[in-house]
Design a protein around this motif. Structure first.
Motif, PDB file in Angstrom:
ATOM      1  N   GLY A 232      64.386 -24.565  -7.493  1.00 48.17           N
ATOM      2  CA  GLY A 232      63.867 -23.431  -8.225  1.00 48.17           C
ATOM      3  C   GLY A 232      64.571 -23.288  -9.556  1.00 48.17           C
ATOM      4  N   PRO A 233      64.363 -22.249 -10.354  1.00 50.70           N
ATOM      5  CA  PRO A 233      63.490 -21.102 -10.108  1.00 50.70           C
ATOM      6  C   PRO A 233      61.993 -21.435 -10.056  1.00 50.70           C
TER       7      PRO A 233
ATOM      8  N   HIS B  92      66.399 -19.094  -7.369  1.00 49.60           N
ATOM      9  CA  HIS B  92      67.142 -20.335  -7.567  1.00 49.60           C
ATOM     10  C   HIS B  92      68.107 -20.534  -6.417  1.00 49.60           C
ATOM     11  N   LEU B  93      68.175 -21.766  -5.908  1.00 52.29           N
ATOM     12  CA  LEU B  93      69.140 -22.088  -4.859  1.00 52.29           C
ATOM     13  C   LEU B  93      69.945 -23.303  -5.291  1.00 52.29           C
TER      14      LEU B  93
ATOM     15  N   ILE C 184      73.452 -21.673  -2.028  1.00 50.91           N
ATOM     16  CA  ILE C 184      73.902 -20.482  -2.759  1.00 50.91           C
ATOM     17  C   ILE C 184      72.718 -19.930  -3.536  1.00 50.91           C
ATOM     18  N   PRO C 185      72.304 -18.726  -3.215  1.00 51.87           N
ATOM     19  CA  PRO C 185      71.105 -18.179  -3.865  1.00 51.87           C
ATOM     20  C   PRO C 185      71.439 -17.552  -5.212  1.00 51.87           C
ATOM     21  N   GLN C 186      70.504 -17.573  -6.079  1.00 53.23           N
ATOM     22  CA  GLN C 186      70.649 -16.794  -7.305  1.00 53.23           C
ATOM     23  C   GLN C 186      69.299 -16.218  -7.706  1.00 53.23           C
ATOM     24  N   ILE C 187      69.306 -14.920  -7.981  1.00 54.94           N
ATOM     25  CA  ILE C 187      68.087 -14.288  -8.488  1.00 54.94           C
ATOM     26  C   ILE C 187      68.433 -13.716  -9.861  1.00 54.94           C
ATOM     27  N   GLY C 188      67.641 -12.809 -10.335  1.00 55.23           N
ATOM     28  CA  GLY C 188      67.987 -12.151 -11.589  1.00 55.23           C
ATOM     29  C   GLY C 188      67.145 -12.606 -12.758  1.00 55.23           C
ATOM     30  N   PHE C 189      66.126 -13.419 -12.504  1.00 56.09           N
ATOM     31  CA  PHE C 189      65.317 -13.933 -13.616  1.00 56.09           C
ATOM     32  C   PHE C 189      64.244 -12.952 -14.070  1.00 56.09           C
TER      33      PHE C 189
ATOM     34  N   HIS D 297      64.489  -9.355 -13.627  1.00 56.09           N
ATOM     35  CA  HIS D 297      64.946  -7.967 -13.502  1.00 56.09           C
ATOM     36  C   HIS D 297      64.357  -7.138 -14.648  1.00 56.09           C
TER      37      HIS D 297
ATOM     38  N   SER E 252      66.032  -8.245  -0.170  1.00 60.09           N
ATOM     39  CA  SER E 252      67.459  -8.241  -0.488  1.00 60.09           C
ATOM     40  C   SER E 252      68.293  -8.183   0.791  1.00 60.09           C
TER      41      SER E 252
ATOM     42  N   VAL F 140      68.053 -12.038   2.317  1.00 67.52           N
ATOM     43  CA  VAL F 140      68.584 -13.201   1.610  1.00 67.52           C
ATOM     44  C   VAL F 140      69.777 -13.790   2.362  1.00 67.52           C
TER      45      VAL F 140
ATOM     46  N   THR G 293      62.526  -7.314  -5.243  1.00 71.14           N
ATOM     47  CA  THR G 293      63.963  -7.269  -5.032  1.00 71.14           C
ATOM     48  C   THR G 293      64.709  -6.921  -6.305  1.00 71.14           C
ATOM     49  N   GLU G 294      64.191  -7.435  -7.421  1.00 71.58           N
ATOM     50  CA  GLU G 294      64.904  -7.185  -8.674  1.00 71.58           C
ATOM     51  C   GLU G 294      64.401  -5.940  -9.395  1.00 71.58           C
TER      52      GLU G 294
ATOM     53  N   PHE H   9      74.998  -8.943  -1.840  1.00 69.44           N
ATOM     54  CA  PHE H   9      73.872  -8.736  -2.758  1.00 69.44           C
ATOM     55  C   PHE H   9      74.053  -7.434  -3.552  1.00 69.44           C
ATOM     56  N   PHE H  10      74.342  -6.358  -2.816  1.00 65.36           N
ATOM     57  CA  PHE H  10      74.416  -5.031  -3.447  1.00 65.36           C
ATOM     58  C   PHE H  10      75.688  -4.889  -4.279  1.00 65.36           C
TER      59      PHE H  10
ATOM     60  N   GLU I 203      75.116  -6.623  -7.517  1.00 64.08           N
ATOM     61  CA  GLU I 203      74.155  -5.829  -8.278  1.00 64.08           C
ATOM     62  C   GLU I 203      74.849  -4.596  -8.887  1.00 64.08           C
TER      63      GLU I 203
ATOM     64  N   ILE J 110      80.111 -14.075  -1.837  1.00 66.10           N
ATOM     65  CA  ILE J 110      79.522 -14.908  -2.908  1.00 66.10           C
ATOM     66  C   ILE J 110      79.606 -14.073  -4.179  1.00 66.10           C
TER      67      ILE J 110
ATOM     68  N   PHE K  11      79.183 -13.530  -8.027  1.00 65.42           N
ATOM     69  CA  PHE K  11      78.511 -14.053  -9.211  1.00 65.42           C
ATOM     70  C   PHE K  11      79.210 -13.627 -10.500  1.00 65.42           C
TER      71      PHE K  11
ATOM     72  N   PHE L   9      74.715 -12.036 -11.877  1.00 67.04           N
ATOM     73  CA  PHE L   9      73.689 -11.920 -10.831  1.00 67.04           C
ATOM     74  C   PHE L   9      72.338 -11.592 -11.454  1.00 67.04           C
ATOM     75  N   TYR L  10      72.323 -10.600 -12.294  1.00 65.95           N
ATOM     76  CA  TYR L  10      71.103 -10.259 -13.034  1.00 65.95           C
ATOM     77  C   TYR L  10      71.266 -10.696 -14.481  1.00 65.95           C
ATOM     78  N   LYS L  11      70.145 -11.106 -15.070  1.00 60.52           N
ATOM     79  CA  LYS L  11      70.179 -11.439 -16.494  1.00 60.52           C
ATOM     80  C   LYS L  11      69.899 -10.157 -17.288  1.00 60.52           C
TER      81      LYS L  11
ATOM     82  N   ILE M 217      78.116 -20.511 -10.605  1.00 61.32           N
ATOM     83  CA  ILE M 217      78.335 -20.297  -9.186  1.00 61.32           C
ATOM     84  C   ILE M 217      79.484 -21.165  -8.705  1.00 61.32           C
TER      85      ILE M 217
END
Lengths: 362, 202
Positions: free
Chosen positions: A10-11, A21-22, A35-40, A42, A328, A331, A360-361, B80-81, B84, B98, B100, B104-106, B169
């Motif tokens: 991904g993404p 993204h993993l 390892i997950p990553q989100i945030g694209f 938001h 969320s 995950v 989620t975002e 996660f939280f 965030e 984990i 970040f 974590f967020y852009k 990461i």
């Protein structure tokens, strides 16, 4: 034994409708760690409560997600009603649950179609989405919208559905479910489907509980929790609510739970249509949330438990509004299912939790 | 039977947090959520736990720039939280499973939900033992700049949109004994290898 290699997943990926993204740490063909990553994507929609008043924000809440759109407007409205201690007319509660269960049917059918597409069964994908059209047509006829319904509001619903029309909806769902049961046979009994899903992405009940998995993902591992069973709103008037669970904890169990929940949703709609009371379906809301008032609310969305929080400050704008979506929560469980799986099963594993990244975002 | 949605808010102090969390874990409750909200000079945090129908919310406040212990060791889904809340409110959590570290967020500006925390966050970075490459000052170019900086380390032939995320990461991967700059380059090479046939067609 091979060397450890990091593969980005991904993404953008054919199996992902939304960006996730993993980082897959693999050795040979086995995934050691993910390892997950989100945030694209938001968007900061929670921040918009400072610009839109509490009546306008229901429209924003509905646009958080395109699949559980009605669910978010319902969850938001219920939270504000708890914050301002508003009692909703009985008919409105019934209509809300009917629309919400229709949303669940369309969400699960969409997911079953995506699943079929992911393991290369394109005809099954097409048939699932064809049946989903029945629900979208019902949405269009009752609210005017197919995705964004704008049907729910604080204090009730925006429009009524006449009793004769409700009977017509039940008839159409009855016809649809006959065809759906034929598809169900393929999902649950076909050898090629089983060969891709049975034993893939296993997570035990203990691990699922520890990772706090919710919704069909948790229920497929044997967790007995569904917010609907607590009887909030019109769900409390159901004669019986049986949880659909499985103890297998693999991809097949997840598809089985979701597939059977469609039939359960149709049964709920039929029962509520028989019981729906006459009366008002909306009311005029006066006043603003009190300063220092707090409210939390939970709702069973198609993907699982969704948590809502609102805080008032005495004006028509909320001080804070928060949505914690099912993905969320899931995950952490998804990462566990990926550990030790084959690289080729990663897309299916990710899909079987039914991730909704935009939700989620927010 | 129609149930009312439980509205239980328990006021605690930040020091009591871990004791309470351990208590919920021992009693078999499920971790539901962390919700931050900006208040004058700090952040109000609400930790929610549920056990079926009952749900309890722990409420406490922390000052801007504070560091509080992570609960992700007991409740894995909390990572996660916590990430965030750090990105949006600037509350730092120590020992996240984990971490970040602000990626974590852009977000286009630092701590968008709590702009007051920027100065406190800058002070926390200045005193941090490890130099971090996140742009802190809101007047400067924020997160995008750090992405560009990271990609300079990486093999230039690799797709820049993916690799910086990898780099971030694995910088915080505690299990990895290799220097952080090696892993992204390695990832970049493997990406290149996998795509080589497709590139050959081009």
């Amino acid at each position: 034994m091979g060397n450890k290699t990091v593969i980005p997943f991904g993404p953008q990926h054919p199996v992902l409708p939304e960006p996730l993204h993993l980082d897959l740490v693999i050795e040979d063909e086995k995934v050691l760690e993910a390892i997950p990553q989100i945030g694209f994507v938001h968007r900061g929609l929670e921040k918009l409560v400072s610009k839109k008043d509490y009546m306008q924000f229901v429209l924003v809440a509905e646009r958080i997600c395109g699949i559980c759109a009605f669910g978010h407007s319902l969850g938001y409205s219920e939270t504000i009603e708890a914050l301002m201690k508003i009692e909703v007319p009985k008919r409105a509660e019934y209509l809300r649950v009917i629309w919400h269960e229709l949303s669940r049917i369309h969400s699960h059918m969409l997911w079953l179609g995506l699943l079929a597409d992911a393991f290369g069964y394109e005809n099954l994908f097409m048939q699932c989405w064809r049946l989903r059209e029945v629900v979208l047509d019902i949405f269009e006829e009752t609210t005017g919208g197919r995705v964004i319904l704008t049907a729910c509001n604080v204090g009730g619903v925006e429009q009524d559905i006449e009793n004769s029309e409700l009977k017509g909806i039940v008839e159409r769902l009855d016809k649809m479910i006959v065809e759906y049961k034929q598809l169900l046979k393929v999902f649950l009994k076909d050898r090629s489907v089983k060969s891709r899903l049975v034993g893939v992405g296993y997570i035990s009940k203990e691990d699922a509980f520890k990772a706090a998995c919710v919704g069909p993902f948790g229920r497929a591992s044997g967790l007995e929790e569904d917010i609907r069973m607590f009887g909030f709103g019109a769900y409390g008037d159901l004669a019986d609510f049986k949880l659909i669970t499985s103890n297998d904890g693999d991809g097949y169990a997840r598809s089985e739970v979701r597939a059977l929940e469609i039939i359960q949703s149709v049964d709920i709609i039929k029962e509520l249509v028989d019981k729906i009371p006459d009366g008002p379906y909306n009311q005029k809301i006066k006043g603003t949330p009190e300063a220092g008032s707090y409210a939390v609310s939970r709702l069973e969305q198609p993907r699982g438990e969704c948590y809502y929080f609102a805080k008032g400050n005495g004006t028509k704008f909320l001080e804070r509004f928060r949505i914690r979506t099912p993905t969320s929560q899931n995950v952490a469980g998804m990462v566990q299912t990926l550990q030790g799986c084959d690289l080729a099963d990663v897309p299916l594993n990710v899909l079987t939790i039914d991730p909704c990244i935009s939700c989620t975002e927010r | 039977m129609i149930n009312e949605k439980p509205q239980v808010f328990i006021d605690i102090s930040a020091d009591e947090l871990m004791t309470k969390v351990e208590d919920y874990d021992a009693r078999g409750w499920r971790f539901v959520n962390i919700c931050g909200s900006a208040i004058q000079g700090g952040v109000e945090l609400i930790y929610s736990f549920s056990n079926g129908l009952p749900m309890e919310n722990l409420r406490f406040t922390v000052e801007n720039g504070s560091t509080i212990p992570s609960v992700s060791g007991r409740f894995p889904n909390a990572f996660f939280f916590e990430n965030e809340t750090y990105d949006l409110f600037g509350v730092r959590f120590s020992g996240i499973s984990i971490d970040f570290d602000g990626k974590f967020y852009k977000v286009s500006i630092p701590t968008p939900m709590n702009p007051d925390s920027v100065q406190a966050r800058k002070a926390a970075y200045d005193s941090a033992p490890v130099a971090l490459d996140v742009a802190i000052d809101a007047t400067e170019v924020p997160i995008v700049a750090s992405v560009a900086t990271s990609s300079d380390v990486v093999d230039n032939s690799a797709p820049s949109a993916v690799i910086p995320a990898q780099a971030k990461i694995h910088t915080h991967d505690n299990d990895s004994s290799a220097p952080s700059s090696v892993i992204p380059a390695q990832a970049g090479i493997h990406t290149h290898d996998n795509d080589s046939s497709a590139k050959g067609d081009n």
